[in-house]
Scaffold this active site. Structure first.
Site, mmCIF file in Angstrom:
data_model
loop_
_atom_site.group_PDB
_atom_site.id
_atom_site.type_symbol
_atom_site.label_atom_id
_atom_site.label_comp_id
_atom_site.label_asym_id
_atom_site.label_seq_id
_atom_site.Cartn_x
_atom_site.Cartn_y
_atom_site.Cartn_z
ATOM 1 N N TYR A 123 0.811 -1.217 0.000
ATOM 2 C CA TYR A 123 0.000 0.000 0.000
ATOM 3 C C TYR A 123 0.849 1.273 0.000
ATOM 4 O O TYR A 123 0.330 2.366 0.143
ATOM 5 C CB TYR A 123 -0.955 0.022 1.197
ATOM 6 C CG TYR A 123 -2.054 -1.026 1.117
ATOM 7 C CD1 TYR A 123 -2.372 -1.649 -0.080
ATOM 8 C CD2 TYR A 123 -2.782 -1.364 2.246
ATOM 9 C CE1 TYR A 123 -3.374 -2.596 -0.144
ATOM 10 C CE2 TYR A 123 -3.799 -2.316 2.190
ATOM 11 C CZ TYR A 123 -4.082 -2.929 0.991
ATOM 12 O OH TYR A 123 -5.081 -3.862 0.932
ATOM 13 N N LYS A 169 4.660 -14.124 4.694
ATOM 14 C CA LYS A 169 4.761 -15.074 3.585
ATOM 15 C C LYS A 169 6.229 -15.100 3.162
ATOM 16 O O LYS A 169 6.588 -14.858 2.004
ATOM 17 C CB LYS A 169 3.819 -14.627 2.446
ATOM 18 C CG LYS A 169 3.649 -15.616 1.332
ATOM 19 C CD LYS A 169 2.751 -16.789 1.673
ATOM 20 C CE LYS A 169 2.705 -17.759 0.499
ATOM 21 N NZ LYS A 169 1.997 -19.007 0.788
ATOM 22 N N ASP A 201 -1.410 -17.578 4.470
ATOM 23 C CA ASP A 201 -2.482 -18.367 3.844
ATOM 24 C C ASP A 201 -2.953 -19.478 4.776
ATOM 25 O O ASP A 201 -4.155 -19.664 4.991
ATOM 26 C CB ASP A 201 -2.025 -18.913 2.479
ATOM 27 C CG ASP A 201 -0.622 -19.518 2.500
ATOM 28 O OD1 ASP A 201 0.075 -19.382 3.525
ATOM 29 O OD2 ASP A 201 -0.232 -20.129 1.493
ATOM 30 N N ASP A 225 -5.018 -6.346 6.531
ATOM 31 C CA ASP A 225 -6.273 -5.883 5.959
ATOM 32 C C ASP A 225 -7.199 -7.070 5.694
ATOM 33 O O ASP A 225 -8.356 -7.118 6.115
ATOM 34 C CB ASP A 225 -5.949 -5.142 4.645
ATOM 35 C CG ASP A 225 -7.077 -4.277 4.158
ATOM 36 O OD1 ASP A 225 -8.078 -4.117 4.879
ATOM 37 O OD2 ASP A 225 -6.955 -3.752 3.030
ATOM 38 N N ASP A 229 -10.482 -8.634 8.250
ATOM 39 C CA ASP A 229 -11.840 -8.720 7.714
ATOM 40 C C ASP A 229 -12.365 -10.148 7.782
ATOM 41 O O ASP A 229 -13.528 -10.385 8.083
ATOM 42 C CB ASP A 229 -11.885 -8.241 6.254
ATOM 43 C CG ASP A 229 -12.267 -6.776 6.136
ATOM 44 O OD1 ASP A 229 -11.971 -6.012 7.081
ATOM 45 O OD2 ASP A 229 -12.856 -6.400 5.104
#
Ligand code: ATP
Ligand code: MG
Length: 328
Positions: A123, A169, A201, A225, A229
């Site tokens: 981002y 990751k 993941d 993010d 959620d």
């Protein structure tokens, strides 16, 4: 001066922000520290009037306040919240996700906190089209920001007797997430806090299956993010989730939900997320007892009602606010 009142900026914004933020402010006033409140506009409505979604005086108010309580902005959300987050120089986005007794949750065992890096990663904004039909994105991970977020996460966990999971990751993004992971691990050495790390993941799957295994999850920006959620889906109801954007000197607190245009103006929005955001605000400023009182009053109200329509009840925002105020 030490005994100057804390300055609180109040920015309701649009939609149900204008309903839940005043309710949350009533709660803040009721628990009593001597705060100096200043209210300001941001969002679609003020843009229509003045041409600017974030008037300079609003930005400056947040940049100088000790803490800001923000509601939501509609179509102009990105023009409002991103500059506000940088006005308070926040480096951490903190999202507690927990199930509440009395509220239908897909997984009632959920009680964890995401501590998300808030300034870099994918981002950071370095996207380009290098040829027609070919685009690239540069991901930025620095040791300084990784260290800052990891230290915040470990301090947060140490204060709560919690454990930390570092999400990453690093098996694929060896250089960037490798640095994030290595830096977080060396910060961990400074703390007497149990921790592990997890590939993001696999973590997504485990969060769905066994959220009770996690306390504090420290994440790079994008992972935080998405994962937060995902976890929000485990507790049922956007109306319950608070968040904080934390900097060293100041911070901004906001419900996770948006303007909820489908119910805005009807006086039935659930004020819990905004109120729980004020509990985080109180704790940030060092008023731990007051913060805990707010959290308990909201929790009791969720458990025994009255409840707003999103939770299956027929209470108005006013009814629900009065119930919380009477329990304080
Ligand atoms: P925005 O673009 O501003 O985010 P949205 O349409 O995505 O608007 P959200 O505010 O994100 O709406 O809310 C999504 C759904 O959850 C809506 O149906 C909304 O009514 C509901 N909701 C969100 N917050 C609350 C709340 N505090 N009380 C009741 N319902 C809520
Ligand atoms: Mg939304």
């Amino acid at each position: 001066m030490a005994d100057d009142p804390e300055r609180i900026a109040v920015i309701p914004g649009d939609g149900i922000g204008r309903e839940v933020v005043p309710a949350a402010r009533e709660v803040l006033e009721a628990v009593g520290p001597d705060f100096e409140f200043t209210e300001a506009d941001a969002g679609d409505a003020v843009k229509e009037e003045t041409g600017e979604a974030l008037p300079e005086e609003t930005r400056e108010l947040a940049a100088n306040a000790d803490a800001t309580l923000f509601g939501a902005a509609g179509d102009t959300a990105a023009d409002v919240i991103l500059p506000l987050r940088s006005a308070v120089e926040s480096f951490a986005n903190v999202r507690p996700v927990r199930a509440y007794p009395g509220v239908d949750a897909p997984n009632p065992e959920t009680d964890l906190v995401f501590v998300r890096e808030n300034t870099e990663g994918v981002y950071a904004g370095h996207e380009s089209e290098i040829a027609p039909g070919v685009t690239t994105l540069t991901r930025v991970v620095t040791e300084a920001a990784s260290e800052e977020i990891a230290r915040y996460g470990f301090e947060y966990a140490a204060e709560r007797d919690a454990r930390v999971t570092i999400a990453h990751k690093a098996n694929v993004m060896r250089t960037t997430d490798g640095l994030f992971l290595e830096t977080a691990r060396s910060v961990a050495e400074e703390f007497d806090v149990a921790y592990d790390d997890a590939l993001m993941d696999a973590l997504a799957m485990h969060l769905v299956q066994r959220p009770e295994d996690y306390d504090v999850v420290v994440c790079p920006n994008l992972a935080g993010d998405v994962l937060s959620d995902l976890a929000a889906g485990l507790v049922g109801g956007l109306g319950l989730l608070p968040s904080a954007n934390v900097g060293d000197e100041r911070a901004l607190f906001e419900p996770v939900h948006g303007t909820a245009p489908d119910i805005a103006g009807e006086g039935v929005a659930n004020p819990s997320a905004a109120m729980l955001s004020t509990a985080m605000l109180l704790e940030y400023l060092g008023y731990d007892d007051a913060g805990q009182r707010v959290r308990s009053a909201v929790t009791e109200t969720l458990a025994s009602g009255p409840r707003t329509p999103d939770l299956g009840g027929d209470a108005t925002t006013r009814d629900s606010t009065d119930a919380v105020l009477s329990r304080l």
